[in-house]
Design a protein around this motif. Structure first.
Motif, PDB file in Angstrom:
ATOM      1  N   PHE A  86      35.277  42.841  45.078  1.00  0.00           N
ATOM      2  CA  PHE A  86      34.416  41.715  44.690  1.00  0.00           C
ATOM      3  C   PHE A  86      33.942  41.837  43.245  1.00  0.00           C
ATOM      4  CE2 PHE A  86      31.810  44.781  47.001  1.00  0.00           C
ATOM      5  CZ  PHE A  86      30.699  44.963  46.187  1.00  0.00           C
ATOM      6  N   THR A  87      33.754  43.058  42.736  1.00  0.00           N
ATOM      7  CA  THR A  87      33.400  43.192  41.321  1.00  0.00           C
ATOM      8  C   THR A  87      34.596  42.830  40.430  1.00  0.00           C
ATOM      9  OG1 THR A  87      33.928  45.555  41.342  1.00  0.00           O
ATOM     10  CG2 THR A  87      31.650  44.949  41.729  1.00  0.00           C
ATOM     11  N   GLN A  88      35.793  43.159  40.879  1.00  0.00           N
ATOM     12  CA  GLN A  88      36.983  42.805  40.100  1.00  0.00           C
ATOM     13  C   GLN A  88      37.197  41.292  40.081  1.00  0.00           C
ATOM     14  OE1 GLN A  88      40.481  45.505  40.190  1.00  0.00           O
ATOM     15  NE2 GLN A  88      39.498  46.437  41.974  1.00  0.00           N
ATOM     16  N   ARG A  89      36.937  40.626  41.215  1.00  0.00           N
ATOM     17  CA  ARG A  89      37.032  39.161  41.223  1.00  0.00           C
ATOM     18  C   ARG A  89      36.038  38.558  40.223  1.00  0.00           C
ATOM     19  NH1 ARG A  89      41.865  38.392  43.519  1.00  0.00           N
ATOM     20  NH2 ARG A  89      41.907  38.891  45.758  1.00  0.00           N
ATOM     21  N   ALA A  90      34.851  39.124  40.176  1.00  0.00           N
ATOM     22  CA  ALA A  90      33.849  38.642  39.223  1.00  0.00           C
ATOM     23  C   ALA A  90      34.306  38.872  37.789  1.00  0.00           C
ATOM     24  CB  ALA A  90      32.524  39.351  39.482  1.00  0.00           C
ATOM     25  N   ALA A  91      34.983  39.991  37.544  1.00  0.00           N
ATOM     26  CA  ALA A  91      35.453  40.297  36.194  1.00  0.00           C
ATOM     27  C   ALA A  91      36.528  39.320  35.741  1.00  0.00           C
ATOM     28  CB  ALA A  91      35.977  41.727  36.144  1.00  0.00           C
ATOM     29  N   VAL A  92      37.398  38.900  36.657  1.00  0.00           N
ATOM     30  CA  VAL A  92      38.404  37.893  36.307  1.00  0.00           C
ATOM     31  C   VAL A  92      37.719  36.617  35.821  1.00  0.00           C
ATOM     32  CG1 VAL A  92      40.224  36.387  37.205  1.00  0.00           C
ATOM     33  CG2 VAL A  92      40.166  38.802  37.873  1.00  0.00           C
ATOM     34  N   VAL A  93      36.691  36.203  36.526  1.00  0.00           N
ATOM     35  CA  VAL A  93      35.949  34.999  36.142  1.00  0.00           C
ATOM     36  C   VAL A  93      35.207  35.217  34.822  1.00  0.00           C
ATOM     37  CG1 VAL A  93      34.049  33.477  36.811  1.00  0.00           C
ATOM     38  CG2 VAL A  93      35.767  34.153  38.496  1.00  0.00           C
ATOM     39  N   ALA A  94      34.672  36.425  34.632  1.00  0.00           N
ATOM     40  CA  ALA A  94      34.003  36.734  33.362  1.00  0.00           C
ATOM     41  C   ALA A  94      34.955  36.525  32.194  1.00  0.00           C
ATOM     42  CB  ALA A  94      33.482  38.167  33.384  1.00  0.00           C
TER      43      ALA A  94
END
Length: 409
Positions: free
Chosen positions: A293-301
Motif C-alpha cells: 500500500f505504501t508503494q501504491r501511494a508512491a506511484v501516485v506521488a
C-alpha cells in the motif's frame, strides 16, 4: 552484544528532544521533517490499496509498476535510468544500510564527508569498517569542500566513499566540477561511491544543467526557468548526470522529503546492473519487501510530482528566506543561506558544547534545535534549525525566543 554496537553513540538529537518531553510550549525544529502532512491524493491511494486488501508480500525489489514509475521520474531529471537498475527499499535509511552491507567488510576503510547525518558514519562502523572523515570547511557560515584533502584521503585502500549532497546539516551542495573530479579519482583508486542524494529536489539555486524536460521545451517555453527563479523540473547536481551504468556508484533516494512522506518509510537505490541481484537478496534478509500500500501511494506521488514537489520547494525557499535574515540580524550569529536541503546551520559565538546549548534552549527558551556535534566533532558550537514549517510565522516566533534568550545571557 558486539563491541561495535555497544560503542554506538545514542542520538544527540533524540537526547535534546527528550528534554522537551511533556512540554507543549516548545517550538520544535529538531527533526528533519516538515510539519505538513502528506498530500491527500497520496494518502488516498494508500487507503484505496488497503481497501482492496493489498496486505501481502511484494517482490523484493519492489512492485514493477513503481520501479517503472521511478525510472521515468529519474530519467526526466538525469540521463536515462532503466527500471532494472532500481531497488525499492523500506526507507532511505534502509537503502543506505543495504548499500553498505553489500559493499563493506569488517576492517575495510570507509571515508565520509562530514558534518553529516550520523547514520551515514554509524552504518559502516556497525559492520566493523574503519571510518575516516574529511571535513567540510566553514567560512562566514558557509561550508565548502576541500577537494584536495578529500582526494588525498581516498586511496586504493579506500573501499567506499560516502557523500551526502545537498548536505544535512550544512546545506552544502557539490558542484558538477567537484563531482567529476571525485568520480575520476575514485575510478583510479577503485573506490565505490555511495551518494546520498535524498535532498536533490530541495535545491534553491539555478539548475546546473537543463533537465530532460527543459531540453525538450522550446527556448522561453514552459520548461525554461529564468535566472533567479526556481526551476520546477530542476534538482541539484547528481552523480547520475556524469556516470556510466557500470561505474562503482550507488545512489540513494527517498520519498520522505520532496513528497512529504517521512513516516511512510519508502526509498530506492540506483545501482550498477551487477549489484541488483545481490541487493534483492539483502532486502529479503532485512525487510523482505516494502509494503504494497505504501508503494501504491508512491506511484501516485510520482504521477502528481508536478503539483506537489515544486510547491514544496517554493515553500521551503520562502521558509529559508524568512529564517536566515532574522538569524543574520542577531549578534554573534554565523549563518549563510543553504543552497539545498531544509536546514539553517548556524553558530552562536561564545557558546561551547552544542548539546548542552541545545538542551538549555529547550528548557530556558522553549526552542528545540539539533546540536551541531550530533553530526561531527568539527560542528561543535553549531546548531541545526529545520526550517520546513507549514507556517513560516513559527520560524519568526522561534527567532524571537532565541533573541530574548540571548539578551539574558
Amino acid at each position: 552484544m558486539r563491541e561495535a554496537i555497544h560503542n554506538l553513540e545514542a542520538s544527540k538529537i533524540r537526547e535534546v528532544a527528550n528534554a522537551g518531553l511533556g512540554r507543549d510550549d516548545v517550538l520544535a525544529f529538531w527533526f528533519g521533517e516538515s510539519d505538513e502532512v502528506t498530500p491527500e491524493v497520496i494518502r488516498q491511494a494508500a487507503i484505496d490499496s488497503l481497501q482492496r486488501g493489498e496486505t501481502f508480500y511484494a517482490h523484493n525489489l519492489g512492485l514493477p509498476e513503481l520501479r517503472e514509475a521511478i525510472a521515468g521520474y529519474t530519467s526526466k531529471l538525469h540521463p536515462k535510468v532503466d527500471a532494472s537498475r532500481l531497488a525499492v527499499t523500506s526507507g532511505g535509511v534502509s537503502a543506505l544500510m543495504l548499500a553498505v552491507q553489500a559493499l563493506v567488510d569488517a576492517g575495510d576503510e570507509v571515508v565520509a564527508v562530514t558534518p553529516v547525518w550520523p547514520n551515514l558514519t554509524a552504518q559502516p562502523a556497525i559492520l566493523g569498517a574503519v571510518v575516516r572523515t574529511v571535513s567540510l570547511v566553514p567560512a562566514d557560515g558557509q561550508w565548502t569542500l576541500d577537494l584536495a584533502a578529500l582526494c588525498k584521503a581516498v586511496t586504493p585502500k579506500t573501499k567506499l566513499l560516502i557523500v551526502n549532497a545537498p548536505n544535512n546539516p550544512t546545506g552544502w551542495t557539490m558542484t558538477r566540477e567537484e563531482q567529476q573530479a571525485v568520480l575520476d579519482h575514485c575510478r583510479e583508486t577503485g573506490t565505490w561511491i555511495l551518494a546520498d542524494e535524498v535532498y536533490e529536489r530541495l535545491y534553491f539555486e539555478p539548475s546546473p544543467a537543463p533537465s530532460r524536460l527543459e531540453a525538450d521545451s522550446p527556448p522561453g517555453g514552459q520548461g525554461e526557468a529564468h535566472r533567479g527563479e526556481l526551476d520546477p523540473n530542476g534538482c541539484a547536481p547528481s552523480f547520475l548526470d556524469i556516470s556510466r551504468p557500470d561505474d562503482r556508484l550507488v545512489v540513494t533516494h527517498s520519498f520522505s522529503k520532496s513528497f512529504l512522506m517521512t513516516g511512510w518509510r519508502l526509498g530506492w537505490l540506483v545501482l550498477p546492473p551487477a549489484l541488483v541481484e545481490g541487493i534483492g537478496k539483502l532486502i529479503e534478509f532485512n525487510t523482505s519487501c516494502a509494503s504494497v500500500f505504501t508503494q501504491r501511494a508512491a506511484v501516485v506521488a510520482i504521477e502528481h510530482t508536478a503539483e506537489i514537489t515544486p510547491r514544496v520547494v517554493a515553500h521551503l525557499k520562502q521558509c529559508r528566506d524568512t529564517l536566515v535574515p532574522l538569524l543574520e540580524a542577531l549578534p554573534g550569529v554565523q549563518v549563510a543561506p543553504a543552497k539545498g536541503g531544509m536546514y539553517a546551520f548556524f553558530r552562536l559565538d561564545g557558546f561551547g558544547d552544542s548539546l548542552e546549548l541545545a538542551k538549555r534552549l529547550v528548557v530556558e527558551a522553549g526552542l528545540g534545535l539539533a546540536p551541531g556535534n550530533a553530526f561531527a566533532p568539527e560542528a561543535q558550537g553549531w546548531l541545526r534549525w529545520c526550517f520546513a514549517s507549514k507556517d513560516p510565522q513559527r520560524l519568526v516566533q522561534g527567532v524571537e525566543r532565541l533573541k530574548t534568550w540571548l539578551s539574558r545571557q
